[in-house]
Design a protein around this motif. Structure first.
Motif, mmCIF file in Angstrom:
data_model
loop_
_atom_site.group_PDB
_atom_site.id
_atom_site.type_symbol
_atom_site.label_atom_id
_atom_site.label_comp_id
_atom_site.label_asym_id
_atom_site.label_seq_id
_atom_site.Cartn_x
_atom_site.Cartn_y
_atom_site.Cartn_z
ATOM 1 N N ALA A 1 -30.198 -19.364 2.413
ATOM 2 C CA ALA A 1 -30.041 -17.924 2.206
ATOM 3 C C ALA A 1 -28.683 -17.638 1.578
ATOM 4 N N PHE A 2 -28.676 -16.717 0.642
ATOM 5 C CA PHE A 2 -27.461 -16.437 -0.125
ATOM 6 C C PHE A 2 -27.443 -14.959 -0.475
ATOM 7 N N ALA A 3 -26.290 -14.334 -0.262
ATOM 8 C CA ALA A 3 -26.088 -12.945 -0.661
ATOM 9 C C ALA A 3 -24.804 -12.855 -1.470
ATOM 10 N N TYR A 4 -24.874 -12.163 -2.600
ATOM 11 C CA TYR A 4 -23.656 -11.913 -3.381
ATOM 12 C C TYR A 4 -23.683 -10.477 -3.887
ATOM 13 N N GLU A 5 -22.500 -9.968 -4.182
ATOM 14 C CA GLU A 5 -22.391 -8.620 -4.706
ATOM 15 C C GLU A 5 -21.728 -8.639 -6.073
ATOM 16 N N ILE A 6 -22.037 -7.648 -6.873
ATOM 17 C CA ILE A 6 -21.403 -7.447 -8.164
ATOM 18 C C ILE A 6 -20.861 -6.025 -8.169
ATOM 19 N N ARG A 7 -19.555 -5.900 -8.142
ATOM 20 C CA ARG A 7 -18.927 -4.580 -8.100
ATOM 21 C C ARG A 7 -18.851 -3.962 -9.492
ATOM 22 N N VAL B 180 -27.273 -8.767 -4.167
ATOM 23 C CA VAL B 180 -28.456 -9.590 -4.367
ATOM 24 C C VAL B 180 -28.661 -10.464 -3.135
ATOM 25 N N LEU B 181 -29.883 -10.436 -2.600
ATOM 26 C CA LEU B 181 -30.231 -11.209 -1.411
ATOM 27 C C LEU B 181 -31.319 -12.214 -1.771
ATOM 28 N N LEU B 182 -31.090 -13.483 -1.448
ATOM 29 C CA LEU B 182 -32.027 -14.556 -1.773
ATOM 30 C C LEU B 182 -32.336 -15.356 -0.528
ATOM 31 N N ASN B 183 -33.613 -15.572 -0.259
ATOM 32 C CA ASN B 183 -34.038 -16.333 0.916
ATOM 33 C C ASN B 183 -35.130 -17.316 0.498
ATOM 34 N N VAL B 184 -34.889 -18.612 0.694
ATOM 35 C CA VAL B 184 -35.914 -19.616 0.368
ATOM 36 C C VAL B 184 -36.397 -20.346 1.617
ATOM 37 N N SER B 185 -36.102 -19.780 2.784
ATOM 38 C CA SER B 185 -36.544 -20.407 4.031
ATOM 39 C C SER B 185 -37.967 -19.965 4.356
ATOM 40 N N ASP B 186 -38.551 -20.601 5.366
ATOM 41 C CA ASP B 186 -39.917 -20.298 5.783
ATOM 42 C C ASP B 186 -39.983 -19.154 6.784
ATOM 43 N N ALA B 187 -38.865 -18.494 7.037
ATOM 44 C CA ALA B 187 -38.820 -17.393 7.998
ATOM 45 C C ALA B 187 -38.027 -16.234 7.408
ATOM 46 N N PRO B 188 -38.260 -15.009 7.900
ATOM 47 C CA PRO B 188 -37.439 -13.883 7.447
ATOM 48 C C PRO B 188 -35.970 -14.145 7.765
ATOM 49 N N TYR B 189 -35.101 -13.530 6.962
ATOM 50 C CA TYR B 189 -33.670 -13.727 7.168
ATOM 51 C C TYR B 189 -32.982 -12.376 7.098
ATOM 52 N N GLY B 190 -32.161 -12.100 8.126
ATOM 53 C CA GLY B 190 -31.396 -10.860 8.163
ATOM 54 C C GLY B 190 -29.964 -11.098 7.714
ATOM 55 N N GLU C 193 -33.623 -2.910 4.638
ATOM 56 C CA GLU C 193 -33.030 -3.337 3.372
ATOM 57 C C GLU C 193 -32.412 -4.726 3.446
ATOM 58 N N ALA C 194 -31.753 -5.040 4.551
ATOM 59 C CA ALA C 194 -31.008 -6.296 4.643
ATOM 60 C C ALA C 194 -31.823 -7.433 5.249
ATOM 61 N N GLU C 195 -33.106 -7.194 5.553
ATOM 62 C CA GLU C 195 -33.943 -8.271 6.065
ATOM 63 C C GLU C 195 -34.952 -8.666 4.998
ATOM 64 N N ILE C 196 -34.895 -9.936 4.605
ATOM 65 C CA ILE C 196 -35.729 -10.423 3.506
ATOM 66 C C ILE C 196 -36.770 -11.373 4.065
ATOM 67 N N GLU C 197 -38.007 -11.198 3.638
ATOM 68 C CA GLU C 197 -39.095 -12.029 4.125
ATOM 69 C C GLU C 197 -38.921 -13.468 3.669
ATOM 70 N N ALA C 198 -39.677 -14.359 4.255
ATOM 71 C CA ALA C 198 -39.642 -15.767 3.862
ATOM 72 C C ALA C 198 -39.894 -15.888 2.366
ATOM 73 N N HIS C 199 -39.060 -16.659 1.690
ATOM 74 C CA HIS C 199 -39.165 -16.904 0.251
ATOM 75 C C HIS C 199 -39.124 -15.600 -0.546
ATOM 76 N N GLY C 200 -38.324 -14.666 -0.066
ATOM 77 C CA GLY C 200 -38.219 -13.375 -0.730
ATOM 78 C C GLY C 200 -36.848 -13.137 -1.329
ATOM 79 N N TRP C 201 -36.718 -12.021 -2.029
ATOM 80 C CA TRP C 201 -35.460 -11.647 -2.673
ATOM 81 C C TRP C 201 -35.395 -10.130 -2.787
ATOM 82 N N ALA C 202 -34.213 -9.615 -2.994
ATOM 83 C CA ALA C 202 -34.045 -8.170 -3.157
ATOM 84 C C ALA C 202 -32.761 -7.888 -3.907
ATOM 85 N N VAL C 203 -32.748 -6.758 -4.606
ATOM 86 C CA VAL C 203 -31.534 -6.225 -5.241
ATOM 87 C C VAL C 203 -31.284 -4.863 -4.619
ATOM 88 N N LEU C 204 -30.119 -4.678 -4.040
ATOM 89 C CA LEU C 204 -29.733 -3.441 -3.392
ATOM 90 C C LEU C 204 -28.585 -2.794 -4.148
#
Length: 433
Positions: A374-380, A390-400, A420-431
């Motif tokens: 799991a990896f989160a980074y921001e771009i100001r 940007v939130l990236l999760n490649v695990s088999d479980a949701p990640y907060g 917003e900050a909880e990403i499903e298994a193998h999911g991604w999001a842009v906030l």
């Protein structure tokens, strides 16, 4: 860099194979460049605004063995057909980038043919790196062991002037800049001299160097290049996703920030020389992750034709090894299969997001949270007024993710519902915050 290049997103294609041209040169002029016209609106609808073209000049086979830089390859058409493509592109606001192969030429290049005919008596012998034996035979320097590709002598002023003349000729005929093939093989002082001279007459031209390895920042600086290809980021993207190891990507984003501080890298997840991203990724659920990074980090992105449809294809290191990654395309976009539509729409959404946040071209990605899967980074924003996460999760479980007190809202994600900050298994999001 010219102002227009800050906002360009390229759609890259290899014209010879895209249009179904034969592998070998011919004298018969066939209007295959016209086959690109029906695809121009498709490019606009995708969200791109530039065509990054592979070789279009007269060549012996695949285009990178140039025979005449001043002539359109007959398999594609002729100069009036190029002019027609320029007119069609300009009418839609599309930029055009040409592929300049100035490190080497094909054996059929007239100057090399003269050397073959006259040996050390040829007036063109200094155009190449030749070693003559006592019996008059000679050997020559080629491109990375490919005997059909004859390396040019970039210390020869005539080679420099020839390159300048070619660049100006096609910039006058509607090109907006040049992709410089194998730029890492050419002395930086050659590029600096050539580009400096061309810019005196074409100050708005943009110059991209193909650089696979080496000191990107120094090559760009020394060669006076506007941009170079960011292969380090490309490799770390698919490698991190396949290995479930975001530490590699995080480290490369720090490197990417350093590069972007000196020049704007050209970013991609696929091109005409590498295995397609849909085939490179072990898990198809991670395609969205790769694209999300591409369209949120600094740089000038390109999309290789077909990647936006999840085309598959493997690059092999053998003769004909490019066949899978350079297929012929149908006559019109309407003939594409519906299977690629979801990935096309994802490209549209992410390109649209980037268009609405154009400052991302020069953004800086800063790590917020990092574990293996799991990896989160921001771009100001440059003005300091908020930014993206940007939130990236490649695990088999949701990640907060712990995002602190940032007042975030979801802009785009693999799944729309949920915190917003909880990403499903193998999911991604842009906030946004």
């Amino acid at each position: 860099m010219p102002d227009w290049s800050e906002h360009v997103i390229w759609w890259q294609l290899h014209p010879l194979t895209f249009t179904g041209a034969p592998d070998e040169a011919t004298t018969e002029v066939v209007p295959r460049l016209e086959k690109l016209h029906p695809w121009l609106d498709y490019v606009i609808e995708l969200g791109a605004n530039g065509l990054l073209l592979g070789p279009v000049f007269a060549a012996a086979t695949h285009g990178y063995d140039t025979v005449d830089h001043f002539r359109i390859d007959a398999r594609l058409g002729d100069e009036p057909m190029w002019d027609a493509l320029v007119e069609q592109a300009r009418g839609r606001g599309l930029r055009l980038l040409l592929d300049g192969v100035f490190n080497h030429v094909g054996r059929e290049f007239p100057h090399f043919q003269d050397v073959l005919a006259h040996g050390d008596r040829s007036e063109y012998k200094d155009w190449f790196h030749l070693t003559f034996a006592e019996d008059g035979t000679f050997t020559y320097r080629d491109f990375e062991g490919h005997g059909a590709l004859v390396a040019l002598n970039h210390e020869n002023p005539a080679v420099r002037q020839y390159t300048i003349d070619v660049m100006r000729y096609w910039l006058d005929r509607g090109a907006d800049g040049w992709r410089l093939d194998a730029a890492y093989q050419v002395p930086a002082e050659f590029w600096r001299a050539v580009i400096g001279e061309v810019r005196t007459t074409h100050p708005d031209a943009w110059f991209l160097g193909e650089v696979i390895h080496g000191d990107y920042a120094e090559i760009a600086r020394a060669g006076d290049l506007d941009s170079v290809t960011q292969y380090e980021l490309w490799k770390s993207l698919w490698s991190s996703l396949n290995d479930a190891n975001f530490w590699e990507l995080a480290w490369n984003l720090e490197r990417h920030n350093e590069f972007a501080a000196g020049f704007v890298p050209q970013t991609f997840v696929g091109n005409h020389d590498v295995t397609r991203i849909a085939s490179r990724l072990d898990d198809p659920r991670h395609l969205g992750h790769a694209l999300t990074v591409l369209f949120t980090v600094a740089g000038i992105p390109s999309v290789y034709a077909g990647d936006e449809q999840a085309f598959r294809g493997v690059k092999y290191d053998r003769a004909g090894g490019d066949a899978e990654i350079r297929p012929a395309f149908p006559s019109t976009p309407g003939e594409l299969a519906d299977l690629g539509a979801p990935v096309y729409r994802l490209h549209q959404d992410l390109i649209g997001l980037r268009r609405r946040h154009s400052w991302l071209t020069r953004g800086t990605a800063e790590k917020i949270h990092l574990v293996n899967e799991a990896f989160a980074y921001e771009i100001r924003r440059p003005d300091g007024d908020g930014g993206l996460v940007v939130l990236l999760n490649v695990s088999d479980a949701p990640y907060g993710f712990d995002l602190g007190d940032r007042p975030v809202k979801r802009l785009l994600a693999s799944r729309s519902e949920g915190p917003e900050a909880e990403i499903e298994a193998h999911g991604w999001a842009v906030l946004e915050y």
